[in-house]
Write a protein that holds these residues in place. Sequence first.
Motif, PDB file in Angstrom:
ATOM      1  N   CYS A   1       0.847  -1.209   0.000  1.00 54.27           N
ATOM      2  CA  CYS A   1       0.000   0.000   0.000  1.00 54.27           C
ATOM      3  C   CYS A   1       0.877   1.252   0.000  1.00 54.27           C
TER       4      CYS A   1
ATOM      5  N   GLN B   1      -3.428   1.322   6.962  1.00 47.28           N
ATOM      6  CA  GLN B   1      -4.583   2.096   7.443  1.00 47.28           C
ATOM      7  C   GLN B   1      -4.925   3.226   6.467  1.00 47.28           C
TER       8      GLN B   1
ATOM      9  N   GLY C   1      -6.546   1.667   3.402  1.00 43.31           N
ATOM     10  CA  GLY C   1      -7.823   1.078   3.813  1.00 43.31           C
ATOM     11  C   GLY C   1      -8.886   2.142   4.058  1.00 43.31           C
TER      12      GLY C   1
ATOM     13  N   ILE D   1     -11.714  -0.059   2.472  1.00 48.84           N
ATOM     14  CA  ILE D   1     -11.489  -1.518   2.465  1.00 48.84           C
ATOM     15  C   ILE D   1     -11.360  -1.984   3.928  1.00 48.84           C
TER      16      ILE D   1
ATOM     17  N   ARG E   1      -8.132  -6.016   6.041  1.00 48.81           N
ATOM     18  CA  ARG E   1      -6.745  -5.511   6.035  1.00 48.81           C
ATOM     19  C   ARG E   1      -5.825  -6.540   6.697  1.00 48.81           C
TER      20      ARG E   1
END
Length: 343
Positions: A11, A42, A45, A50, A53
């Motif tokens: 990410c 985080q 997400g 989302i 995770r």
Amino acid sequence: MTTLGGALIGCGFFAVNQMHAWGQVPGAAITAICDRDPARLQAVGDAFGIAARYADAETMLREVRPDFVDIATTAQSHRALVELAASLKIPAICQKPFAPTMADARAMVEACESAGVPLMVHENFRWQSAILAVKRVLDEGTIGTPFFGRVSFRSRYDVFSGQPYLAEGERFIVEDLGIHALDVARFLFGNASAITARTARVNPAIRGEDVATMLLAHAGAMTSVVDCSYATLNEEELFPQTLVEIDGDAGSLRLGAGYRLSVTTSAGARHEDVSPELLPWASRPWHNIQESVLLIQRHFVDCLREGRTPDTSGADNLKTLALVEAAYRSAATGRTIDPAREL
Ligand code: NAD
Ligand code: 89V
């Protein structure tokens, strides 16, 4: 049409573009994400809503069993993650550079082939709309048979602030950016049978080379020059535009600054603005690359649905990676190298 559920690993800086693009790919959605770094997990997400995770890729893939996995980590982690996907029979997209070594890359292709799992490398520069426009002109035969080409990327844009690791590696421009330009040369002019390269480091604050000039021999008389630099102070900063020149026996083509395409034949010259679309989530100057991310991810989903091999499959990308290795070998030895030797 059923929606294909994807899982994203990594990410970081570039994955945000991939996440935005997934939101625009018809019939696909990211349902789970993974990163070892809790803050990055985080941030992505929360930004993309989302809930699923994970800190560990294997746990995520075993629990979620996605229809595909999008690997957006840096190269060191690619082999383990692609092999994991292959072992679970999950189709995979893997960011470029595909692998740090040819041995790793070959093993990844082999793992997916023997598991019968589709594998695409996220080699997106050939999916830029301006490059696709150049390819269309070539394929239409307007300029006849090409005998000379140039793929050029020259800039002094600060890539290091977003991607600090680019300043730290022993290798830099050929592995990170030249890889795209060499892939574009393969896309436009076909595979190369020889490469001669010179590299230099101009910026003393980084470890690897930031200038590379490469001469490629293709089939027949076709010769190309692939040149890239992050040490070039232009009057107008062109990042991240790739400029293209092609001379053919019936005319010539130029993809110039500002996405201006010029095609000259004996009938005269015509000009076209082939600027990329500014997608709703995109921002200049990255919009060119961002649009190509959407196009390549859409291509992957189309290929999955239709059972086709993606244009930039793992097997195809071995040839681009071999050019990268051959360029470094040529620069180190001063010799012309046959990239097939690296395969
Ligand atoms: P980054 O370092 O910002 O992000 C990578 C993320 O992956 C990090 O958050 C890291 O914690 C996570 N990660 C690494 N290994 C992991 C693992 N095993 N499991 C879970 N998480 C893991 O890197 P970036 O700048 O986003 O680049 C990622 C890749 O994308 C690179 O290979 C880079 O070359 C490529 N890239 C491609 C383009 C393009 O146009 N195709 C543009 C920029 C970057
Ligand atoms: O596309 C890339 O791989 C990027 C950049 C354009 C900065 O070189 O790393």
